[in-house]
Design an enzyme around this catalytic site. Structure first.
Site, PDB file in Angstrom:
ATOM      1  N   ASN A 157      52.236  18.449 -46.327  1.00 24.57           N
ATOM      2  CA  ASN A 157      53.021  19.659 -46.560  1.00 24.57           C
ATOM      3  C   ASN A 157      52.203  20.871 -46.095  1.00 24.57           C
ATOM      4  OD1 ASN A 157      54.312  21.898 -47.611  1.00 24.57           O
ATOM      5  ND2 ASN A 157      54.654  21.013 -49.644  1.00 24.57           N
ATOM      6  N   CYS A 186      57.095  27.907 -49.015  1.00 23.65           N
ATOM      7  CA  CYS A 186      57.520  26.958 -47.967  1.00 23.65           C
ATOM      8  C   CYS A 186      58.753  27.430 -47.206  1.00 23.65           C
ATOM      9  CB  CYS A 186      57.782  25.596 -48.583  1.00 23.65           C
ATOM     10  SG  CYS A 186      56.337  24.980 -49.433  1.00 23.65           S
ATOM     11  N   HIS A 238      61.958  21.209 -44.320  1.00 26.72           N
ATOM     12  CA  HIS A 238      60.580  21.484 -44.731  1.00 26.72           C
ATOM     13  C   HIS A 238      59.961  20.130 -45.086  1.00 26.72           C
ATOM     14  CE1 HIS A 238      57.052  22.628 -46.718  1.00 26.72           C
ATOM     15  NE2 HIS A 238      57.505  22.408 -47.944  1.00 26.72           N
TER      16      HIS A 238
HETATM   17  N1  ACO Z   1      47.883   8.921 -56.900  1.00 27.06           N
HETATM   18  C1  ACO Z   1      48.212   8.040 -57.886  1.00 27.06           C
HETATM   19  N2  ACO Z   1      48.962   8.390 -58.933  1.00 27.06           N
HETATM   20  C2  ACO Z   1      49.404   9.655 -59.007  1.00 27.06           C
HETATM   21  C3  ACO Z   1      49.088  10.619 -58.023  1.00 27.06           C
HETATM   22  C4  ACO Z   1      48.291  10.209 -56.943  1.00 27.06           C
HETATM   23  N3  ACO Z   1      47.929  11.034 -55.940  1.00 27.06           N
HETATM   24  N4  ACO Z   1      49.658  11.795 -58.345  1.00 27.06           N
HETATM   25  C5  ACO Z   1      50.336  11.587 -59.489  1.00 27.06           C
HETATM   26  N5  ACO Z   1      50.167  10.301 -59.896  1.00 27.06           N
HETATM   27  C6  ACO Z   1      50.705   9.653 -61.092  1.00 27.06           C
HETATM   28  C7  ACO Z   1      50.978  10.619 -62.213  1.00 27.06           C
HETATM   29  O1  ACO Z   1      49.815  10.884 -62.954  1.00 27.06           O
HETATM   30  C8  ACO Z   1      52.022   9.867 -63.019  1.00 27.06           C
HETATM   31  O2  ACO Z   1      51.363   8.929 -63.797  1.00 27.06           O
HETATM   32  P1  ACO Z   1      51.875   8.582 -65.295  1.00 27.06           P
HETATM   33  O3  ACO Z   1      53.270   8.031 -65.121  1.00 27.06           O
HETATM   34  O4  ACO Z   1      50.878   7.594 -65.782  1.00 27.06           O
HETATM   35  O5  ACO Z   1      51.863   9.888 -66.023  1.00 27.06           O
HETATM   36  C9  ACO Z   1      52.814   9.110 -61.951  1.00 27.06           C
HETATM   37  O6  ACO Z   1      51.979   9.103 -60.770  1.00 27.06           O
HETATM   38  C10 ACO Z   1      54.153   9.768 -61.602  1.00 27.06           C
HETATM   39  O7  ACO Z   1      53.966  11.165 -61.416  1.00 27.06           O
HETATM   40  P2  ACO Z   1      55.146  12.094 -60.975  1.00 27.06           P
HETATM   41  O8  ACO Z   1      54.645  13.516 -60.831  1.00 27.06           O
HETATM   42  O9  ACO Z   1      56.340  11.879 -61.852  1.00 27.06           O
HETATM   43  O10 ACO Z   1      55.449  11.506 -59.503  1.00 27.06           O
HETATM   44  P3  ACO Z   1      56.639  11.825 -58.534  1.00 27.06           P
HETATM   45  O11 ACO Z   1      57.339  10.589 -58.170  1.00 27.06           O
HETATM   46  O12 ACO Z   1      57.470  12.996 -59.015  1.00 27.06           O
HETATM   47  O13 ACO Z   1      55.864  12.313 -57.222  1.00 27.06           O
HETATM   48  C11 ACO Z   1      55.313  14.387 -56.084  1.00 27.06           C
HETATM   49  C12 ACO Z   1      55.005  13.450 -57.280  1.00 27.06           C
HETATM   50  C13 ACO Z   1      54.974  13.654 -54.811  1.00 27.06           C
HETATM   51  C14 ACO Z   1      54.469  15.631 -56.239  1.00 27.06           C
HETATM   52  C15 ACO Z   1      56.822  14.776 -56.078  1.00 27.06           C
HETATM   53  O14 ACO Z   1      57.215  15.126 -57.373  1.00 27.06           O
HETATM   54  C16 ACO Z   1      57.162  15.900 -55.126  1.00 27.06           C
HETATM   55  O15 ACO Z   1      57.133  15.750 -53.933  1.00 27.06           O
HETATM   56  N6  ACO Z   1      57.609  17.065 -55.664  1.00 27.06           N
HETATM   57  C17 ACO Z   1      58.127  18.175 -54.866  1.00 27.06           C
HETATM   58  C18 ACO Z   1      57.085  18.893 -54.048  1.00 27.06           C
HETATM   59  C19 ACO Z   1      57.760  20.039 -53.304  1.00 27.06           C
HETATM   60  O16 ACO Z   1      58.785  19.898 -52.704  1.00 27.06           O
HETATM   61  N7  ACO Z   1      57.184  21.234 -53.393  1.00 27.06           N
HETATM   62  C20 ACO Z   1      57.872  22.401 -52.824  1.00 27.06           C
HETATM   63  C21 ACO Z   1      57.232  22.952 -51.683  1.00 27.06           C
HETATM   64  S1  ACO Z   1      55.511  23.238 -51.871  1.00 27.06           S
HETATM   65  C22 ACO Z   1      55.264  24.967 -51.900  1.00 27.06           C
HETATM   66  O17 ACO Z   1      56.153  25.764 -52.010  1.00 27.06           O
HETATM   67  C23 ACO Z   1      53.833  25.405 -51.816  1.00 27.06           C
END
Ligand code: ACO
Length: 327
Positions: free
Chosen positions: A284, A112, A254
């Site tokens: 993203n 990214c 980003h």
């Molecule tokens: N729909 C419903 N529930 C979901 C979904 C979904 N699409 N995805 C995950 N959940 C659930 C999980 O299973 C989990 O359930 P549980 O508590 O029963 O285990 C719950 O939601 C919480 O999951 P988390 O992963 O802790 O959710 P979080 O609030 O962290 O959000 C996300 C996830 C959106 C991926 C976030 O962590 C994020 O944005 N991370 C950073 C991404 C990023 O910046 N990447 C870098 C660039 S990408 C690159 O370089 C290619």
């Protein structure tokens, strides 16, 4: 003094879109979860267009806006983690499509942060006097590398491309890249990756069956690293340019997650109205996200000539960067 001027920008996204409601039909998710956790409402998905196809559309718009011919380009840098082919580089395919006889063409794999890595290199090339004009592109077809059965990742990503033409010039008129802070912190190298399909784990039936050729991410761990690292990168870029948060007219992050962007803004005291956000429309798009947002805000006249803009990113590796430019 030599300056690096942003002569033109362009962007492109495939016309087909996938909404959160569409995803509700595909995996166990909801518009409510995706909207509140990420800010994303829909994403554009390629139907057969490759990375260089998207990049070509964006590059042609950037060339038109810059008012230059493809033959004037000395260097093409493409940031992508979804290249047309492992080799030749996607930059070479673009050079061929633009019918440029001879120039330096290569790809960058910095996830990214790739577009900012590209700007970093182009600015160095141009200021050293080696080259006069550069085309820097961020282009991604992430939909081909997403596991559409994994709700943790498939709701996040989209396809698109953004391009910028940069030219070196002397004198006090015109814009410039004012400061660059860029780096990689490998502490979280395993938290975000495509594990299979490379030389470490070549393509096999097992790779395909286990979908190891798709994006694997420990989202919440990445989240924590992203916020901390981007705050530091912006602070350092501001310091290098001898500027304060208030001296910047626009911030372009980003576009990974609205909560990450809001956290960084709050931590640094950046007013929300100064932060450009379009992730609701594209999701993203990795290396393409910053140049798409930059192009849209220049074309809408949100960003105007003379404004100072701070770009910042974070991605797999973990790569990070912040670049301040005057447009
Ligand atoms: N729909 C419903 N529930 C979901 C979904 C979904 N699409 N995805 C995950 N959940 C659930 C999980 O299973 C989990 O359930 P549980 O508590 O029963 O285990 C719950 O939601 C919480 O999951 P988390 O992963 O802790 O959710 P979080 O609030 O962290 O959000 C996300 C996830 C959106 C991926 C976030 O962590 C994020 O944005 N991370 C950073 C991404 C990023 O910046 N990447 C870098 C660039 S990408 C690159 O370089 C290619």
């Amino acid at each position: 003094m030599k300056r690096t001027w942003l002569l033109g920008t362009g962007s492109y996204a495939p016309s087909y879109t996938l909404t959160n409601e569409d995803l509700e039909e595909m995996v166990d998710t909801s518009d409510e979860w995706i909207s509140t956790r990420t800010g994303i409402k829909r994403r554009h998905i390629s139907k057969g267009e490759s990375c260089s196809d998207l990049a070509l559309e964006a590059s042609q718009k950037a060339l038109d806006q810059a008012g230059i011919e493809p033959g004037e380009i000395d260097v093409i840098i493409v940031a992508t983690l979804t290249p047309d082919t492992i080799f030749p580089a996607t930059a070479c395919w673009i050079q061929k499509k633009l019918e440029i006889q001879d120039c330096l063409s290569f790809d960058i794999s910095a996830a990214c942060s790739g577009f900012l890595y590209g700007l970093f290199l182009a600015d160095n090339f141009l200021k050293q006097g080696e080259f006069h004009t550069a085309l820097v592109v961020g282009s991604e077809v992430l939909s081909n590398f997403v596991n559409w059965e994994d709700r943790n990742t498939c709701v996040l990503f989209g396809d698109g491309a953004g391009a910028a033409i940069l030219r070196s010039h002397h004198g006090s008129e015109g814009g410039n890249i004012l400061s660059k802070e860029i780096g990689t912190d490998v502490a979280g190298i395993d938290l975000l990756k495509i594990p299979g399909g490379g030389s470490r784990m070549p393509f096999s039936q097992e790779v395909l069956d286990k979908k190891l050729h798709t994006i694997h991410m420990k989202g919440n761990e990445v989240f924590k690293n992203a916020t901390r690292t981007m705050v530091l990168a912006i602070e350092n870029a501001l310091k290098k340019a001898c500027l304060s948060v208030e001296d910047i007219q626009w911030y372009i992050p980003h576009q990974a997650n609205l909560r990450i962007i809001n956290y960084v803004g709050k931590k640094l005291g950046i007013p929300q109205k100064k932060v450009i956000i379009n992730l609701q429309e594209y999701g993203n798009t990795s290396a393409a996200s910053i140049p798409i947002a930059l192009d849209e805000s220049l074309r809408e006249n949100t960003i105007r000539k003379g404004d100072r803009v701070c770009l910042f990113s974070f991605g797999a590796g973990f790569t990070y960067g912040s670049i301040i430019l005057e447009v």
